[in-house]
Design a protein around this motif. Structure first.
Motif, PDB file in Angstrom:
ATOM      1  N   ASN A 181      41.154  17.477  78.305  1.00  0.00           N
ATOM      2  CA  ASN A 181      41.205  16.352  78.914  1.00  0.00           C
ATOM      3  C   ASN A 181      42.655  15.930  79.162  1.00  0.00           C
ATOM      4  O   ASN A 181      42.743  15.494  80.539  1.00  0.00           O
ATOM      5  CB  ASN A 181      40.582  15.094  78.167  1.00  0.00           C
ATOM      6  CG  ASN A 181      40.689  13.841  78.849  1.00  0.00           C
ATOM      7  OD1 ASN A 181      41.430  13.195  78.331  1.00  0.00           O
ATOM      8  ND2 ASN A 181      39.778  13.599  79.822  1.00  0.00           N
ATOM      9  N   ILE A 182      43.548  16.025  78.354  1.00  0.00           N
ATOM     10  CA  ILE A 182      44.800  15.885  78.561  1.00  0.00           C
ATOM     11  C   ILE A 182      45.472  16.617  79.647  1.00  0.00           C
ATOM     12  O   ILE A 182      46.156  16.280  80.696  1.00  0.00           O
ATOM     13  CB  ILE A 182      45.605  15.803  77.656  1.00  0.00           C
ATOM     14  CG1 ILE A 182      45.068  14.915  76.342  1.00  0.00           C
ATOM     15  CG2 ILE A 182      47.206  15.742  77.663  1.00  0.00           C
ATOM     16  CD1 ILE A 182      45.018  13.196  76.871  1.00  0.00           C
ATOM     17  N   PHE A 183      45.526  17.954  79.621  1.00  0.00           N
ATOM     18  CA  PHE A 183      46.263  19.019  80.391  1.00  0.00           C
ATOM     19  C   PHE A 183      45.203  19.475  81.860  1.00  0.00           C
ATOM     20  O   PHE A 183      45.948  19.771  82.586  1.00  0.00           O
ATOM     21  CB  PHE A 183      46.462  20.177  79.634  1.00  0.00           C
ATOM     22  CG  PHE A 183      47.466  19.997  78.701  1.00  0.00           C
ATOM     23  CD1 PHE A 183      48.735  19.903  78.742  1.00  0.00           C
ATOM     24  CD2 PHE A 183      47.103  19.937  77.220  1.00  0.00           C
ATOM     25  CE1 PHE A 183      49.581  19.891  77.835  1.00  0.00           C
ATOM     26  CE2 PHE A 183      48.034  19.518  76.317  1.00  0.00           C
ATOM     27  CZ  PHE A 183      49.257  19.578  76.637  1.00  0.00           C
ATOM     28  N   ALA A 184      44.008  19.408  81.722  1.00  0.00           N
ATOM     29  CA  ALA A 184      43.180  19.626  83.036  1.00  0.00           C
ATOM     30  C   ALA A 184      42.528  18.683  83.573  1.00  0.00           C
ATOM     31  O   ALA A 184      42.433  18.619  85.046  1.00  0.00           O
ATOM     32  CB  ALA A 184      41.917  20.709  82.261  1.00  0.00           C
ATOM     33  N   GLN A 185      42.212  17.294  82.894  1.00  0.00           N
ATOM     34  CA  GLN A 185      41.621  16.405  83.897  1.00  0.00           C
ATOM     35  C   GLN A 185      42.588  15.204  83.932  1.00  0.00           C
ATOM     36  O   GLN A 185      42.236  14.243  84.564  1.00  0.00           O
ATOM     37  CB  GLN A 185      40.305  15.946  82.960  1.00  0.00           C
ATOM     38  CG  GLN A 185      39.406  17.069  82.965  1.00  0.00           C
ATOM     39  CD  GLN A 185      38.138  16.537  81.796  1.00  0.00           C
ATOM     40  OE1 GLN A 185      38.370  16.016  80.737  1.00  0.00           O
ATOM     41  NE2 GLN A 185      36.893  16.887  82.556  1.00  0.00           N
ATOM     42  N   GLY A 186      43.861  15.470  83.557  1.00  0.00           N
ATOM     43  CA  GLY A 186      44.626  14.226  83.743  1.00  0.00           C
ATOM     44  C   GLY A 186      44.645  13.191  83.030  1.00  0.00           C
ATOM     45  O   GLY A 186      45.088  11.963  83.310  1.00  0.00           O
ATOM     46  N   GLY A 187      43.908  13.003  81.712  1.00  0.00           N
ATOM     47  CA  GLY A 187      43.899  11.939  81.014  1.00  0.00           C
ATOM     48  C   GLY A 187      45.191  11.700  80.038  1.00  0.00           C
ATOM     49  O   GLY A 187      46.205  12.329  80.308  1.00  0.00           O
ATOM     50  N   THR A 188      45.044  10.469  79.716  1.00  0.00           N
ATOM     51  CA  THR A 188      46.249  10.176  78.746  1.00  0.00           C
ATOM     52  C   THR A 188      45.736   9.923  77.157  1.00  0.00           C
ATOM     53  O   THR A 188      44.625   9.908  76.777  1.00  0.00           O
ATOM     54  CB  THR A 188      46.554   8.580  79.145  1.00  0.00           C
ATOM     55  OG1 THR A 188      45.389   7.697  78.860  1.00  0.00           O
ATOM     56  CG2 THR A 188      47.090   8.679  80.337  1.00  0.00           C
ATOM     57  N   PRO A 189      46.738  10.500  76.172  1.00  0.00           N
ATOM     58  CA  PRO A 189      46.368  10.811  74.903  1.00  0.00           C
ATOM     59  C   PRO A 189      45.929   9.295  74.178  1.00  0.00           C
ATOM     60  O   PRO A 189      45.136   9.544  73.626  1.00  0.00           O
ATOM     61  CB  PRO A 189      47.647  11.367  74.136  1.00  0.00           C
ATOM     62  CG  PRO A 189      48.542  11.895  75.483  1.00  0.00           C
ATOM     63  CD  PRO A 189      47.932  11.250  76.530  1.00  0.00           C
TER      64      PRO A 189
END
Length: 272
Positions: A181-189
């Motif tokens: 989610n963080i590196f492929a979907q652009g989410g925030t930790p």
């Protein structure tokens, strides 16, 4: 008319009646084996060497396949949840949906497949080989109870390894979903962890571990019973392994559905 009656009678003897007899035999052996497990521990007659040996063997058999399945499960859940969340504009809740999906369903289902496919087949093949070599009959002649010597340690080991595998899948699946989610979907930790901690409760993890404990017990009972009742030489061992894996998978998925429904009725999801 008589041919139809004979066919119906033969079908009843070959399928439903045999299935009911097998189910009843497995229930009887399961209660006896669990009772023998606790009695042997209480009376200090439990074969701990066999228990440790089986734990090591089951872990070596199931650890690598579980890891290889847990990683794609975490990615797939993250992709599907992310797609749906993006359509409804709820991308901030991806962490909660992804984490709860893995804990509540992904980890127990992966554990059930590994226990039924890897551990159950190994148990059945081992006991089936002993049965056709008449080792089980020789043990009974010498006064050694196969339930205490062979079945009880495998039941205990299967339950312990199943719980450990479930915890392993929870950790790997959640970590994989987080990284994806963080590196492929652009989410925030912060959003991912924050929403997960808001919706997830300790009971979710406890229920998943209890599920895995029950899965290990049922898979071991089915595998041990099938192995101890193997007939027909080496070909019978192969048939017993196939029967044990299929029966275990069907039983575990059904039990998972039942436990999930009971949990949702008794502890409905909280509104945050």
């Amino acid at each position: 008319m008589s041919d139809t009656v004979d066919w119906a009678k033969g079908y009843w003897e070959d399928h439903p009646k045999r299935s009911l007899e097998t189910f009843g035999r497995q229930i009887t052996m399961g209660f006896a084996a669990v009772a023998e497990l606790f009695i042997a521990i209480f009376r200090r007659r439990f074969p701990y060497k066999e228990f440790i040996k089986q734990c090591a063997f089951m872990s070596s058999v199931a650890a690598a396949p579980t890891l290889l399945v847990a990683i794609p499960i975490g990615v797939i859940v993250s992709i599907q949840v992310g797609a749906v969340a993006g359509q409804v504009g709820a991308t901030s809740f991806i962490g909660a949906a992804n984490g709860l999906g893995i804990i509540q369903q992904g980890a127990p289902l992966v554990t059930s497949l590994m226990i039924a496919g890897a551990v159950g087949s190994a148990i059945c093949a081992d006991l089936g080989s002993r049965t056709i070599r008449e080792e089980i009959d020789a043990m009974r002649v010498m006064g050694v109870d196969p339930l205490r010597r062979l079945v009880a340690p495998r039941l205990g080991a299967a339950m312990l390894v199943s719980v450990l595998l479930c915890g392993f899948v929870v950790f790997v699946g959640f970590l994989t979903g987080y990284i994806f989610n963080i590196f492929a979907q652009g989410g925030t930790p912060g959003s991912y962890i924050g929403t997960f901690s808001s919706f997830a409760v300790t009971v979710d993890l406890l229920v998943a571990l209890v599920k895995s404990l029950i899965f290990g017990l049922l898979a071991a009972i089915i595998a041990c019973d099938t192995g101890l009742n193997t007939r027909g030489g080496p070909g019978g061992v192969a048939n017993s392994v196939n029967s044990a894996v299929v029966s275990s998978a069907i039983m575990l998925f059904g039990v998972n559905l039942l436990i999930t429904q009971i949990y949702n009725v008794l502890l409905p999801p909280q509104v945050v």
